[in-house]
Design a protein around this motif. Sequence first.
Motif, PDB file in Angstrom:
ATOM      1  N   SER A   1    -121.243 -53.355  10.703  1.00 52.52           N
ATOM      2  CA  SER A   1    -121.413 -53.110   9.255  1.00 52.52           C
ATOM      3  C   SER A   1    -120.556 -54.076   8.418  1.00 52.52           C
ATOM      4  O   SER A   1    -120.687 -54.109   7.201  1.00 52.52           O
ATOM      5  CB  SER A   1    -121.058 -51.663   8.911  1.00 52.52           C
ATOM      6  OG  SER A   1    -119.712 -51.404   9.265  1.00 52.52           O
ATOM      7  N   GLY A   2    -119.675 -54.811   9.068  1.00 53.03           N
ATOM      8  CA  GLY A   2    -118.865 -55.806   8.354  1.00 53.03           C
ATOM      9  C   GLY A   2    -117.531 -55.261   7.873  1.00 53.03           C
ATOM     10  O   GLY A   2    -116.826 -55.914   7.113  1.00 53.03           O
ATOM     11  N   LYS A   3    -117.146 -54.074   8.367  1.00 48.88           N
ATOM     12  CA  LYS A   3    -115.931 -53.470   7.805  1.00 48.88           C
ATOM     13  C   LYS A   3    -114.654 -54.243   8.133  1.00 48.88           C
ATOM     14  O   LYS A   3    -113.759 -54.312   7.305  1.00 48.88           O
ATOM     15  CB  LYS A   3    -115.832 -51.975   8.138  1.00 48.88           C
ATOM     16  CG  LYS A   3    -115.530 -51.741   9.490  1.00 48.88           C
ATOM     17  CD  LYS A   3    -115.552 -50.376   9.992  1.00 48.88           C
ATOM     18  CE  LYS A   3    -115.477 -50.540  11.489  1.00 48.88           C
ATOM     19  NZ  LYS A   3    -114.574 -51.550  12.010  1.00 48.88           N
ATOM     20  N   THR A   4    -114.605 -54.850   9.325  1.00 47.15           N
ATOM     21  CA  THR A   4    -113.380 -55.597   9.655  1.00 47.15           C
ATOM     22  C   THR A   4    -113.270 -56.863   8.791  1.00 47.15           C
ATOM     23  O   THR A   4    -112.169 -57.234   8.366  1.00 47.15           O
ATOM     24  CB  THR A   4    -113.318 -55.910  11.169  1.00 47.15           C
ATOM     25  OG1 THR A   4    -113.446 -54.653  11.852  1.00 47.15           O
ATOM     26  CG2 THR A   4    -112.003 -56.540  11.583  1.00 47.15           C
TER      27      THR A   4
ATOM     28  N   ARG B   1    -111.086 -48.066  10.290  1.00 53.24           N
ATOM     29  CA  ARG B   1    -111.382 -46.892  11.135  1.00 53.24           C
ATOM     30  C   ARG B   1    -110.212 -45.914  11.134  1.00 53.24           C
ATOM     31  O   ARG B   1    -109.045 -46.317  11.155  1.00 53.24           O
ATOM     32  CB  ARG B   1    -111.720 -47.253  12.582  1.00 53.24           C
ATOM     33  CG  ARG B   1    -113.001 -48.034  12.750  1.00 53.24           C
ATOM     34  CD  ARG B   1    -113.541 -47.883  14.167  1.00 53.24           C
ATOM     35  NE  ARG B   1    -114.742 -48.675  14.367  1.00 53.24           N
ATOM     36  CZ  ARG B   1    -115.938 -48.336  13.888  1.00 53.24           C
ATOM     37  NH1 ARG B   1    -116.094 -47.219  13.240  1.00 53.24           N
ATOM     38  NH2 ARG B   1    -116.988 -49.113  14.092  1.00 53.24           N
ATOM     39  N   TYR B   2    -110.582 -44.623  11.165  1.00 55.85           N
ATOM     40  CA  TYR B   2    -109.558 -43.571  11.138  1.00 55.85           C
ATOM     41  C   TYR B   2    -110.235 -42.291  11.646  1.00 55.85           C
ATOM     42  O   TYR B   2    -111.178 -42.367  12.454  1.00 55.85           O
ATOM     43  CB  TYR B   2    -109.040 -43.462   9.688  1.00 55.85           C
ATOM     44  CG  TYR B   2    -107.742 -42.732   9.485  1.00 55.85           C
ATOM     45  CD1 TYR B   2    -106.534 -43.212  10.003  1.00 55.85           C
ATOM     46  CD2 TYR B   2    -107.711 -41.543   8.761  1.00 55.85           C
ATOM     47  CE1 TYR B   2    -105.342 -42.533   9.788  1.00 55.85           C
ATOM     48  CE2 TYR B   2    -106.515 -40.863   8.535  1.00 55.85           C
ATOM     49  CZ  TYR B   2    -105.334 -41.371   9.053  1.00 55.85           C
ATOM     50  OH  TYR B   2    -104.159 -40.700   8.836  1.00 55.85           O
ATOM     51  N   ILE B   3    -109.810 -41.131  11.160  1.00 55.88           N
ATOM     52  CA  ILE B   3    -110.327 -39.858  11.672  1.00 55.88           C
ATOM     53  C   ILE B   3    -111.864 -39.791  11.658  1.00 55.88           C
ATOM     54  O   ILE B   3    -112.486 -39.294  12.607  1.00 55.88           O
ATOM     55  CB  ILE B   3    -109.762 -38.692  10.826  1.00 55.88           C
ATOM     56  CG1 ILE B   3    -108.240 -38.647  10.949  1.00 55.88           C
ATOM     57  CG2 ILE B   3    -110.391 -37.364  11.246  1.00 55.88           C
ATOM     58  CD1 ILE B   3    -107.562 -37.632  10.033  1.00 55.88           C
ATOM     59  N   ASP B   4    -112.475 -40.290  10.581  1.00 52.60           N
ATOM     60  CA  ASP B   4    -113.938 -40.181  10.468  1.00 52.60           C
ATOM     61  C   ASP B   4    -114.667 -40.904  11.603  1.00 52.60           C
ATOM     62  O   ASP B   4    -115.796 -40.532  11.934  1.00 52.60           O
ATOM     63  CB  ASP B   4    -114.410 -40.735   9.116  1.00 52.60           C
ATOM     64  CG  ASP B   4    -113.802 -39.965   7.949  1.00 52.60           C
ATOM     65  OD1 ASP B   4    -113.695 -38.724   8.050  1.00 52.60           O
ATOM     66  OD2 ASP B   4    -113.413 -40.598   6.948  1.00 52.60           O
ATOM     67  N   SER B   5    -114.045 -41.923  12.198  1.00 53.45           N
ATOM     68  CA  SER B   5    -114.689 -42.597  13.338  1.00 53.45           C
ATOM     69  C   SER B   5    -114.819 -41.627  14.509  1.00 53.45           C
ATOM     70  O   SER B   5    -115.822 -41.634  15.217  1.00 53.45           O
ATOM     71  CB  SER B   5    -113.870 -43.818  13.792  1.00 53.45           C
ATOM     72  OG  SER B   5    -114.086 -44.907  12.928  1.00 53.45           O
TER      73      SER B   5
ATOM     74  N   VAL C   1    -119.842 -44.749  -0.911  1.00 51.15           N
ATOM     75  CA  VAL C   1    -120.797 -45.409  -0.017  1.00 51.15           C
ATOM     76  C   VAL C   1    -121.182 -46.757  -0.630  1.00 51.15           C
ATOM     77  O   VAL C   1    -121.588 -46.834  -1.792  1.00 51.15           O
ATOM     78  CB  VAL C   1    -122.057 -44.545   0.190  1.00 51.15           C
ATOM     79  CG1 VAL C   1    -123.027 -45.228   1.163  1.00 51.15           C
ATOM     80  CG2 VAL C   1    -121.684 -43.154   0.713  1.00 51.15           C
ATOM     81  N   ILE C   2    -121.016 -47.806   0.169  1.00 51.44           N
ATOM     82  CA  ILE C   2    -121.310 -49.161  -0.301  1.00 51.44           C
ATOM     83  C   ILE C   2    -122.372 -49.766   0.619  1.00 51.44           C
ATOM     84  O   ILE C   2    -122.171 -49.800   1.845  1.00 51.44           O
ATOM     85  CB  ILE C   2    -120.012 -50.006  -0.309  1.00 51.44           C
ATOM     86  CG1 ILE C   2    -119.064 -49.429  -1.374  1.00 51.44           C
ATOM     87  CG2 ILE C   2    -120.297 -51.482  -0.573  1.00 51.44           C
ATOM     88  CD1 ILE C   2    -117.684 -49.993  -1.385  1.00 51.44           C
ATOM     89  N   SER C   3    -123.479 -50.210   0.042  1.00 47.72           N
ATOM     90  CA  SER C   3    -124.529 -50.786   0.889  1.00 47.72           C
ATOM     91  C   SER C   3    -124.025 -52.093   1.499  1.00 47.72           C
ATOM     92  O   SER C   3    -123.581 -52.995   0.785  1.00 47.72           O
ATOM     93  CB  SER C   3    -125.787 -51.038   0.059  1.00 47.72           C
ATOM     94  OG  SER C   3    -126.639 -51.897   0.817  1.00 47.72           O
ATOM     95  N   ALA C   4    -124.113 -52.165   2.823  1.00 47.01           N
ATOM     96  CA  ALA C   4    -123.645 -53.367   3.519  1.00 47.01           C
ATOM     97  C   ALA C   4    -124.809 -54.294   3.834  1.00 47.01           C
ATOM     98  O   ALA C   4    -124.636 -55.306   4.507  1.00 47.01           O
ATOM     99  CB  ALA C   4    -122.912 -52.960   4.793  1.00 47.01           C
ATOM    100  N   ASP C   5    -125.984 -53.947   3.323  1.00 42.59           N
ATOM    101  CA  ASP C   5    -127.170 -54.756   3.586  1.00 42.59           C
ATOM    102  C   ASP C   5    -127.281 -55.889   2.555  1.00 42.59           C
ATOM    103  O   ASP C   5    -128.304 -56.044   1.890  1.00 42.59           O
ATOM    104  CB  ASP C   5    -128.406 -53.840   3.536  1.00 42.59           C
ATOM    105  CG  ASP C   5    -129.627 -54.542   4.098  1.00 42.59           C
ATOM    106  OD1 ASP C   5    -129.469 -55.670   4.604  1.00 42.59           O
ATOM    107  OD2 ASP C   5    -130.721 -53.974   4.014  1.00 42.59           O
TER     108      ASP C   5
END
Length: 196
Positions: free
Chosen positions: A11-14, A85-89, A170-174
Amino acid sequence: MLITIEGIDGSGKTSVWRMLRQEFPGFVFTREPTDSDFGRYVKAEIGKSRNPFFDLFLFMADHALHVRNVIEPAIREGKIVVCDRYIDSRIAYQGSALENTLDDPYEWIKKLHSWSRFPDITLLLDLSPEKAIERCGERASRMKFENVEFLKKVRDAYLRMAGEEERFVVISADRSLDDVFRDVKKTVTGVLSRNS
Ligand code: TMP
């Protein structure tokens, strides 16, 4: 304040986390699995494991040390912490992996973390699993959770949490990384100005 970045693999988060680090050098940047010796051990073991309970408790052990040694001390000093990444992962990934084993694994995993520090803001980079895997290219074959069906469950779990909890943005990663980052930066600056 604790800001987390979440999303499925690819998703490009890193990349966003790295760009934020350039933009806000005064913040504390960290991630899970952590870069500690134990975090590296976790990453290696997870790659070999075929057991979601084993994965869950290894990630949680790393998290417990992370909260005690990094997150809480930084927050006590008034720092802004940004975590990839954290608890939600755990809720999204291990919850999905345990879907056929427990009644409500998502809620159960959330409760297992009730002792912990939950994020103030969570940026969820949302992308379809098909696109995410396409983006990962050759790396996808080496990823543990590369399967589209599984990543669909993970994405649904993330979107469900986002619908239930106000801390999610929520951010669209597309889109291009620059466009995604523009929205991320706008959100972070907005949060900072509201809290200053
Ligand atoms: P990363 O690619 O963001 O470093 O994450 C490594 C993999 O570990 C990724 O596929 C997601 C997974 N993971 C979990 O399944 N549960 C967790 O709690 C964490 C932190 C990562």
